[in-house]
Scaffold this active site. Structure first.
Site, short mmCIF file in Angstrom:
data_model
loop_
_atom_site.label_atom_id
_atom_site.label_comp_id
_atom_site.label_asym_id
_atom_site.label_seq_id
_atom_site.Cartn_x
_atom_site.Cartn_y
_atom_site.Cartn_z
N ASP A 255 0.87 -1.18 0.00
CA ASP A 255 0.00 0.00 0.00
C ASP A 255 0.91 1.24 0.00
OD1 ASP A 255 -2.19 1.67 0.02
OD2 ASP A 255 -3.12 0.82 1.80
C1 BGC Z 1 -5.22 3.08 0.21
C2 BGC Z 1 -5.35 1.98 -0.82
C3 BGC Z 1 -5.29 2.56 -2.20
C4 BGC Z 1 -3.99 3.31 -2.37
C5 BGC Z 1 -3.79 3.93 -3.75
C6 BGC Z 1 -4.05 3.98 -0.07
O1 BGC Z 1 -4.15 5.15 0.65
O2 BGC Z 1 -5.09 2.50 1.50
O3 BGC Z 1 -6.54 1.28 -0.61
O4 BGC Z 1 -5.42 1.57 -3.17
O5 BGC Z 1 -3.95 4.36 -1.42
O6 BGC Z 1 -4.62 4.98 -3.95
#
Ligand code: BGC
Length: 703
Positions: A255
């Site tokens: 993530d």
């Molecule tokens: C979130 C993810 C997301 C990623 C990309 C993160 O802040 O936890 O779920 O896919 O950002 O945007």
């Protein structure tokens, strides 16, 4: 592994390999820097659309080996970061349909629109369980139950990826966030989850196992930690369990800034180098927005602290997915702007919205009939941003974030006005108040408008400042002046229908008791307002079922149905043990009755008869649960193991048959092994997880 991937790997320099493991956030990096990364051979970019994406891809294709870039985006509920795309109900709302086919279709449409925009990959579906509903991301989940989540997630993955991942209209799915992310202590986003590995295997792993079985191309490592080890650094979870045990053969992306956070937030690494070492060794293949990984990994390999074999393994996984996606033959998806937001896709979103509306209480006021003057009250009745919820072009930094909302969409107010017009019902709207206090609040005006009506529809809920990442709530009661508005409207003595337009279950005990009818609409997407209006006026017979339990009070959370047994009937001295509304609940304008439940323990076949005893055609969701009567570890008071939907005409009855697998009756024992312990069990089937709604039979499983 394919010969093409091996041949490519053999030609790659260490720099080219490590670059593949880097995912660059375009918006944060800016065009110039992003293009420099593309020329360096970065494996993937996220959140980049249109011409910008094309420019990046061209830069990548003109590098020495010309390895195409993979573009990822958060298409969580349709391709909703694009302001012209079809906006579906949130995953939680969609889950109220309890229908894998519906979810698969949502995935199909999403894939068509994302690929029509030239992109390859969505960071969805989310397989976390919403057990502590104070968490800010409940709306992104399919609810609280591992089995239902697994079934819907698998359907979503099948829809996104299609039969062939290389087909022009297929995109790669991403099972996230691995693992137990929704279980963070105190529901504070991205904190530690105080669960053991046994608990992980029992509760949180099963949906991810389903995702592997469904062929999910990628997995995302969660932010948080399980039992003190950040997932980003957890080789046991990523390598031993995900790769070796579940047989996952795609790639793992972290993530956002997970590697950086090992230093800055979680303090398990002293510096970026140590963090990079931990992340690579644990089995993360691609690092989202931790660009320092590039220099660190190069140094680590050159100094002999990180084996190049680890890098090779990660690059193999990434190139393997790129190959499976046909990227080497066709790096650019054929653009097809005409399909984005097209009529047929809008229809699919409307169907999903209709199926998501869940009727929780009805004293007979619904469907509205004989009403001549209808009052529609509440900020959320006419706020498309609240109706959309999270992960749309309004909530994330996209080029269109500041545009006015793009049609088509219908708010609840607009939906009711349109249907009222057809019926010559006078329909008037007053704002009253929204979820958060504002200058627009005017309770007096709303009350005087309502006084003239012969039925009131009050829409309450939350809005985007109250949910999403980092927006967990300590208090789930109605916020702002909504409770005061409710009381004043109730005092008028006019039939009052309350609609919950929210990201999650709120603590609505008093509202539920005092309303004549209550409907959960959650975040219904572009056509959620029309769907709610159709249900209220009876054009659509509601069939939504809760994929999540409603607490009576914030202090009662977690109140999920599959609790472990204990003392004192599980109740607080100031609250009953039961939830306000239980998992699986949902009413219809017709009625269903169950009888003749049987279970053959030899063939593991269950059968139950369900009849439509009312006067309208309706759809019933038949739910099957079991309980292990004596087990070596605590096992839930009931566990969902199957469900099916039947559409029945008035007076019609049908026998519904379930062929179950022995593993459905398993538990995870103290040695962390999933086993079926022979002995006596109870099988239950019926309308919801509430005891009152279930028939039951006892049976024995032999060794
Ligand atoms: C979130 C993810 C997301 C990623 C990309 C993160 O802040 O936890 O779920 O896919 O950002 O945007």
């Amino acid at each position: 592994m394919s010969s093409r991937v091996e041949a490519l790997l053999a030609q790659m320099t260490l720099e080219e390999k490590v670059a593949q493991m880097v995912q660059i956030p375009y918006a944060q990096m800016g065009r110039k820097e992003a293009l420099a990364w593309a020329r360096r051979g970065a494996g993937s970019f996220l959140h980049v659309l249109g011409d910008d994406a094309r420019e990046v891809q061209q830069a990548a294709l003109h590098t020495r080996l010309g390895i195409p870039v993979l573009f990822g985006i958060d298409a969580v509920r349709g391709h909703a970061l694009n302001d012209h795309a079809t906006i579906f109900p949130s995953p939680l709302a969609c889950a109220c349909g309890w229908d894998p086919a519906l979810t698969r279709e949502m995935g199909r449409v999403t894939a068509r629109e994302v690929s029509a925009d030239g992109l390859h990959w969505t960071f969805a579906p989310l397989l976390c369980l919403s057990r502590d509903t104070r968490w800010g991301r409940v709306d992104e989940t399919f609810g609280e139950d591992p089995f239902l989540t697994g079934e819907l997630a698998a359907a979503m993955i099948e829809g996104l990826q299609g039969d062939d991942l290389a087909a022009p209209e297929s995109i790669a799915a991403c099972a996230k966030h691995y693992l137990a992310y929704g279980e963070a202590t105190g529901a504070r986003d991205a904190y530690d989850s105080s669960v053991t590995c046994r608990k992980v295997r029992e509760v949180f792993l099963p949906p991810f196992k389903r995702a592997v079985e469904a062929g999910c191309a990628t997995f995302m490592t969660a932010y948080g930690a399980v039992d003190g080890t950040p997932l980003t650094a957890d080789g046991h979870m990523l390598r031993d369990i995900l790769r070796d045990e579940l047989g996952f053969d795609g790639f793992v992306v972290t993530d956002w800034a997970n590697v950086t956070s090992l230093v800055t937030r979680q303090h398990v690494a002293a510096d970026a180098e140590e963090a990079s070492l931990l992340a690579a060794q644990a089995g993360n293949d691609m690092m989202m927005n931790s660009p320092e990984f590039y220099e660190c990994a190069l140094r680590l390999v050159r100094e002999g602290r990180l084996s190049e074999a680890v890098i090779d393994g990660a690059v193999r996984h990434i190139l393997g997915v790129k190959e499976r996606m046909g990227l080497f033959e066709r790096p650019e998806k054929p653009e097809n702007p005409g399909c984005i937001g097209c009529e047929a896709h809008q229809q699919a979103a409307l169907d999903a919205a209709r199926r998501s509306v869940t009727l929780l209480k009805n004293d007979g006021v619904l469907p509205l009939s004989g009403v001549r003057r209808l009052a529609v009250i509440g900020g959320n009745a006419d706020d498309i941003r609240a109706q959309y919820g999270d992960w749309t072009y309004f909530t994330h930094p996209t080029p269109s974030a500041k545009h006015p909302p793009v049609r088509p969409y219908t708010t609840i107010r607009e939906g009711l006005e349109a249907l009222a017009r057809e019926r010559s019902v006078a329909c008037n709207y007053a704002y009253g108040c929204g979820p958060l206090p504002s200058e627009r609040d005017d309770l007096d005006a709303a009350v005087s408008l309502a006084r003239e009506a012969d039925a009131i529809v009050l829409v309450v809920g939350d809005e985007i400042r109250q949910f999403g990442e980092g927006k967990d709530r300590a208090d789930l009661a109605l916020s702002g002046r909504q409770a005061a508005l409710f009381d004043r409207l109730r005092a008028l003595g006019i039939p009052l229908v309350t609609v919950l337009l929210a990201s999650k279950p709120l603590a609505l005990e008093r509202v539920a008791e005092a309303s004549d009818a209550l409907l959960a609409a959650f975040n219904g997407g572009a056509h959620g307002g029309q769907a709610v209006a159709e249900v209220l006026f009876g054009e659509v017979n509601p069939s939504g079922r809760l994929p999540i339990s409603f607490p009576r009070h914030s202090g009662q959370v977690p109140v999920y149905y599959n609790q472990l047994p204990g003392w004192h009937d599980g109740q607080y001295c100031d609250l009953p043990a039961t939830p306000l509304f239980a998992f699986g609940e949902g009413l219809s304008y017709t009625a269903f009755a169950y009888d003749s439940l049987t279970f053959d323990a030899r063939t593991l076949t269950a059968s139950v008869r369900v009849a439509n005893t009312g006067s309208r055609a309706g759809r019933e969701t038949v739910q099957v649960y079991f309980r292990d009567e004596v087990s070596s570890v605590l096992t839930p008071v009931k566990t969902l193991i199957a469900f099916a939907q039947v559409e029945l005409a008035p007076g019609e009855a049908r026998e519904v048959v379930f062929h179950l697998r022995r593993e459905a009756f398993s538990l995870v024992n103290r040695e962390e092994r999933r086993v079926v312990e022979p002995g006596s069990f109870v099988l239950m089937a019926g309308h919801s997880s509430r005891d009152e709604d279930l028939l039951s039979v006892r049976f024995t499983l032999e060794g």
